[in-house]
Structures are given as structure tokens and as C-alpha cells.
Design a protein around this motif. Structure first.
Motif, PDB file in Angstrom:
ATOM      1  N   GLY A  53       0.783  -1.078  -0.036  1.00 21.25           N
ATOM      2  CA  GLY A  53       0.060   0.025   0.056  1.00 21.25           C
ATOM      3  C   GLY A  53       1.012   1.280   0.034  1.00 21.25           C
ATOM      4  N   LEU A  54       1.861   1.116   0.810  1.00 22.80           N
ATOM      5  CA  LEU A  54       2.879   2.392   0.847  1.00 22.80           C
ATOM      6  C   LEU A  54       3.602   2.677  -0.463  1.00 22.80           C
ATOM      7  CD1 LEU A  54       4.199   2.102   4.318  1.00 22.80           C
ATOM      8  CD2 LEU A  54       2.629   3.861   3.455  1.00 22.80           C
ATOM      9  N   PHE A  55       3.941   1.466  -1.151  1.00 24.61           N
ATOM     10  CA  PHE A  55       4.335   1.575  -2.627  1.00 24.61           C
ATOM     11  C   PHE A  55       3.544   2.161  -3.666  1.00 24.61           C
ATOM     12  CE2 PHE A  55       5.216  -0.185  -6.781  1.00 24.61           C
ATOM     13  CZ  PHE A  55       6.460   0.206  -6.815  1.00 24.61           C
ATOM     14  N   ALA A  56       2.222   1.627  -3.473  1.00 26.25           N
ATOM     15  CA  ALA A  56       1.245   2.528  -4.321  1.00 26.25           C
ATOM     16  C   ALA A  56       0.994   3.653  -4.177  1.00 26.25           C
ATOM     17  CB  ALA A  56       0.023   1.496  -4.342  1.00 26.25           C
ATOM     18  N   PHE A  57       1.229   4.047  -2.927  1.00 22.50           N
ATOM     19  CA  PHE A  57       0.988   5.362  -2.409  1.00 22.50           C
ATOM     20  C   PHE A  57       2.265   6.103  -3.073  1.00 22.50           C
ATOM     21  CE2 PHE A  57       1.321   9.145   0.344  1.00 22.50           C
ATOM     22  CZ  PHE A  57      -0.349   9.600   0.149  1.00 22.50           C
ATOM     23  N   GLY A  58       3.426   5.826  -2.905  1.00 18.58           N
ATOM     24  CA  GLY A  58       4.311   6.631  -3.282  1.00 18.58           C
ATOM     25  C   GLY A  58       4.259   6.718  -4.873  1.00 18.58           C
ATOM     26  N   VAL A  59       3.893   5.514  -5.625  1.00 17.77           N
ATOM     27  CA  VAL A  59       3.796   5.800  -7.278  1.00 17.77           C
ATOM     28  C   VAL A  59       2.778   6.894  -7.421  1.00 17.77           C
ATOM     29  CG1 VAL A  59       3.088   4.702  -9.165  1.00 17.77           C
ATOM     30  CG2 VAL A  59       4.596   3.694  -7.488  1.00 17.77           C
TER      31      VAL A  59
END
Length: 70
Positions: A53-59
Motif C-alpha cells: 500500500g505504501l508503494f502504491a501511495f508513493g507511485v
């Protein structure tokens, strides 16, 4: 989302994954491998889910869709 919230979620994710390793290691000493894996799986999965989820938010942040407040 605030930057401090993101930092806390990264820490929580790391703690959950490390907790899964520790749970798996110590519970293998007292109980069998299959039950130890069953006990550690929720920690691994929740830590991994937060990290994804944090990776998706970062993208999304890099694309400019969402903003990170200071």
C-alpha cells in the motif's frame, strides 16, 4: 496524508515483518513447523500488505495524483 503518518506506517510494516520472523523462529523451538508458520503468517501478510500500500501511495505521489502534507 502527512509525512509523519507515512513514517509511522513504514515502521509498523518493518516491525510486523521482523515480528513474523521472530515468531516463526522461536515458535519452531516449542511447536512444530506447520503451526509456527500458521502463527507467523498474519504478521508477514499484514506487514507485506502495508508495504504494498505504501508503494502504491508513493507511485501515486510521484505521478502527482495525491499530495503528502508536511
Amino acid at each position: 496524508m502527512r509525512a509523519t503518518t507515512l513514517t509511522k506506517l513504514v515502521g509498523l510494516s518493518a516491525i510486523l515483518v521482523v515480528g513474523g520472523f521472530v515468531t516463526m523462529g522461536f515458535s519452531r523451538l516449542a511447536i512444530g513447523y506447520d503451526l509456527a508458520r500458521t502463527l507467523a503468517a498474519p504478521l508477514f501478510l499484514s506487514g507485506f500488505a502495508i508495504a504494498v500500500g505504501l508503494f502504491a501511495f508513493g507511485v501515486l505521489w510521484k505521478l502527482g495524483v495525491v499530495a503528502i502534507e508536511e
